[in-house]
Each structure stands twice: as structure tokens, then as C-alpha cells.
Design a protein around this motif. Structure first.
Motif, PDB file in Angstrom:
ATOM      1  N   GLY A 203       0.787  -1.223   0.000  1.00  0.00           N
ATOM      2  CA  GLY A 203       0.000   0.000   0.000  1.00  0.00           C
ATOM      3  C   GLY A 203       0.821   1.277   0.000  1.00  0.00           C
ATOM      4  N   HIS A 204       2.132   1.175   0.217  1.00  0.00           N
ATOM      5  CA  HIS A 204       2.971   2.374   0.234  1.00  0.00           C
ATOM      6  C   HIS A 204       3.359   2.780  -1.172  1.00  0.00           C
ATOM      7  CE1 HIS A 204       4.484   2.152   4.675  1.00  0.00           C
ATOM      8  NE2 HIS A 204       3.174   2.264   4.572  1.00  0.00           N
ATOM      9  N   ASN A 205       3.247   4.083  -1.466  1.00  0.00           N
ATOM     10  CA  ASN A 205       3.477   4.543  -2.825  1.00  0.00           C
ATOM     11  C   ASN A 205       4.738   5.388  -2.988  1.00  0.00           C
ATOM     12  OD1 ASN A 205       2.671   6.855  -1.510  1.00  0.00           O
ATOM     13  ND2 ASN A 205       0.717   7.052  -2.602  1.00  0.00           N
TER      14      ASN A 205
ATOM     15  N   ARG B 107       5.241   8.129  -7.758  1.00  0.00           N
ATOM     16  CA  ARG B 107       4.578   8.055  -9.065  1.00  0.00           C
ATOM     17  C   ARG B 107       5.611   7.879 -10.178  1.00  0.00           C
ATOM     18  NH1 ARG B 107      -0.430  12.442  -8.961  1.00  0.00           N
ATOM     19  NH2 ARG B 107      -1.713  11.277  -7.481  1.00  0.00           N
ATOM     20  N   GLU B 108       6.558   7.022  -9.915  1.00  0.00           N
ATOM     21  CA  GLU B 108       7.569   6.613 -10.890  1.00  0.00           C
ATOM     22  C   GLU B 108       8.528   7.723 -11.297  1.00  0.00           C
ATOM     23  OE1 GLU B 108       5.814   4.086 -14.044  1.00  0.00           O
ATOM     24  OE2 GLU B 108       3.991   4.110 -12.812  1.00  0.00           O
TER      25      GLU B 108
ATOM     26  N   PRO C 107       5.196   0.616 -11.616  1.00  0.00           N
ATOM     27  CA  PRO C 107       3.777   0.847 -11.300  1.00  0.00           C
ATOM     28  C   PRO C 107       3.311   0.149 -10.028  1.00  0.00           C
ATOM     29  CG  PRO C 107       4.037   0.487 -13.644  1.00  0.00           C
ATOM     30  CD  PRO C 107       5.382   0.222 -13.020  1.00  0.00           C
ATOM     31  N   ASN C 108       3.959  -0.952  -9.642  1.00  0.00           N
ATOM     32  CA  ASN C 108       3.563  -1.630  -8.392  1.00  0.00           C
ATOM     33  C   ASN C 108       4.289  -1.040  -7.187  1.00  0.00           C
ATOM     34  OD1 ASN C 108       6.149  -2.567  -8.691  1.00  0.00           O
ATOM     35  ND2 ASN C 108       5.625  -4.744  -8.546  1.00  0.00           N
ATOM     36  N   TYR C 109       4.958   0.080  -7.383  1.00  0.00           N
ATOM     37  CA  TYR C 109       5.669   0.854  -6.349  1.00  0.00           C
ATOM     38  C   TYR C 109       7.005   0.245  -5.947  1.00  0.00           C
ATOM     39  CZ  TYR C 109       0.990   2.847  -5.951  1.00  0.00           C
ATOM     40  OH  TYR C 109      -0.227   3.395  -6.223  1.00  0.00           O
ATOM     41  N   SER C 110       7.370  -0.909  -6.477  1.00  0.00           N
ATOM     42  CA  SER C 110       8.705  -1.423  -6.195  1.00  0.00           C
ATOM     43  C   SER C 110       9.736  -0.509  -6.842  1.00  0.00           C
ATOM     44  CB  SER C 110       8.844  -2.866  -6.691  1.00  0.00           C
ATOM     45  OG  SER C 110       8.773  -2.898  -8.111  1.00  0.00           O
ATOM     46  N   SER C 111      10.999  -0.683  -6.453  1.00  0.00           N
ATOM     47  CA  SER C 111      12.004   0.275  -6.887  1.00  0.00           C
ATOM     48  C   SER C 111      13.350  -0.404  -7.096  1.00  0.00           C
ATOM     49  CB  SER C 111      12.139   1.379  -5.836  1.00  0.00           C
ATOM     50  OG  SER C 111      13.163   2.305  -6.167  1.00  0.00           O
TER      51      SER C 111
END
Lengths: 116, 113
Positions: free
Chosen positions: A28-30, A51-52, A70-74
Motif C-alpha cells: 500500500g505504500h506509494n 509516481r515513478e 507501477p507496483n511501487y517497487s524500486s
């Protein structure tokens, strides 16, 4: 609730090589931030993604770059590795919402990078 | 550069004693946070105190903040061997959309059983 996970846990690279570190944010963390922690020191802010897009950077050269998906992974990418890049790299996630500026960061256990 | 500086750098106490760590910082802040780190692992958030608060409690933890002196303290009461860790203060400066914590160098706490 899934916490922040980072991979790999340990990595050894040679000076001049490139490295990619990965982070899955808490469910849930963005917003994702990356920190570098040299031995015996406190963490230092590298950059933040929301937001990328990169949304703030610390005092690190351009060879430190990142991505947010898009799934907030980095990912954190470091090019042309130097010996001084040896450190623990920490990923932290948070939720950008009403109380964003007064909520804690949730850290992963980090990736220990050794550059020889 | 690191804004927060903890004092002392290292602290060794006996189980049951209280441990006090201090943090000083340089610029105006939105909030100040304390984190704990077990050897070589990630940071765990302990407590957050906003700039308009003076004292906050959480279990055995007590944090004070003096914005006029730009300083904070963390008190751990009735310490346990499991409290052995490094403790970091981190300042948060409100900046549009950006959360960039500035950490000190930490206090290494050793609690002897």
C-alpha cells in the motif's frame, strides 16, 4: 501486511562495475526512498521516488540512479562503482497521504554492498 | 552532511538502569524521529515527535524536544539486554512532496545482563 523487502542481502562487486539493488515497498505504500549507510555512520538520503518519478535527491552524483515501477517497487542503480560505494543500502517506504509529513518511514533490512 | 549529532557515541549500562541519549541539530524541523538499528540490519522506527510537541512517551521510551536549543533526548527506562543496538535521531524538514530524513551518527548502546 508485508514489510519492506530488499534483494540481494549481500553483494560483492569490483571497482568500475555496475550494480542494481531492488526493493519491494510495504503493502500500500506509494513512496520509496533510498539511503546509503557507511560503516559506523548514520544513513544518508540518496533520493526518493513517487509516481515513478524522482522527487528529491541528496548529495549523490548522477551515477546513482533509480526507478520506481507501477507496483511501487524500486531499483537503485550505481554505475562505475568506487571503493567508497561500499555500504549498507537501505530502502524505505511510506504512504503519501494526508499525514505524509508526520508519519514514520518503514525500512527494509538493506543490501550490504562491498566494492573491491 | 549530517544534521543530527548524537551524544554519547557509545554507552554501556547494566540491565535495569536507565539510558539517556541526546541529539542536537542545526536547522528548523517539521519533526524529529528516533530509530533503532540492530547490528547490520534495517532501521526500526521508535517514536516521532512533532516540532510543536515537547515530550512524548511510548512504553519504556520517553522523548523530549527543545526547539529553542535544537536538541532532543531519548530516555529508555529499565533497560534490558535486548535493548542493545544503535540508536539514531533523524530530523525531517517539510519540503513539498519530499521526505528526506537527516540522520545523526548514532549512539551505540550496550546493555550488560
Amino acid at each position: 501486511e508485508t514489510g519492506v523487502t530488499q534483494s540481494p542481502t549481500h553483494l560483492i562487486k569490483t571497482r568500475g562495475q555496475q550494480v542494481t539493488l531492488r526493493c519491494s515497498s510495504q503493502s500500500g505504500h506509494n513512496t520509496v526512498s533510498w539511503y546509503q549507510q557507511a560503516l559506523g555512520q548514520g544513513p544518508q538520503f540518496i533520493f526518493q521516488y513517487y509516481r515513478e518519478e524522482e522527487n528529491g535527491r541528496g548529495n549523490f552524483p548522477p551515477r546513482f540512479s533509480g526507478l520506481q515501477f507501477p507496483n511501487y517497487s524500486s531499483e537503485l542503480n550505481v554505475n562505475a562503482l568506487e571503493l567508497d560505494d561500499s555500504a549498507l543500502y537501505l530502502c524505505a517506504s511510506s504512504l503519501r497521504t494526508g499525514n505524509f509529513y508526520n508519519s514514520p518511514l518503514h525500512f527494509g533490512n538493506g543490501t550490504r554492498l562491498t566494492v573491491t | 552532511s549530517q544534521q543530527g549529532e548524537e551524544d554519547p557515541q557509545a554507552l554501556s549500562i547494566q540491565e535495569g538502569e536507565n539510558a539517556t541519549m541526546n541529539c542536537s541539530y542545526k536547522t528548523s524541523i517539521n519533526n524529529l524521529q528516533w530509530y533503532r538499528q540492530n547490528s547490520g540490519r534495517g532501521l526500526v522506527h521508535l517514536i516521532l515527535i512533532r516540532s510543536n510537541e515537547r515530550e512524548k512517551h511510548s512504553g519504556r521510551l520517553r522523548v523530549t524536544l527543545d526547539t529553542s536549543k535544537k536538541s532532543s533526548s531519548l530516555l529508555i527506562t529499565a533497560s534490558r539486554a535486548a535493548d542493545t543496538a544503535s540508536y539514531f535521531c533523524a530530523t525531517d524538514i517539510r519540503d513539498t512532496g519530499r521526505r528526506a530524513l537527516t540522520f545523526g551518527s548514532g549512539t551505540r548502546l550496550q546493555v550488560q545482563p
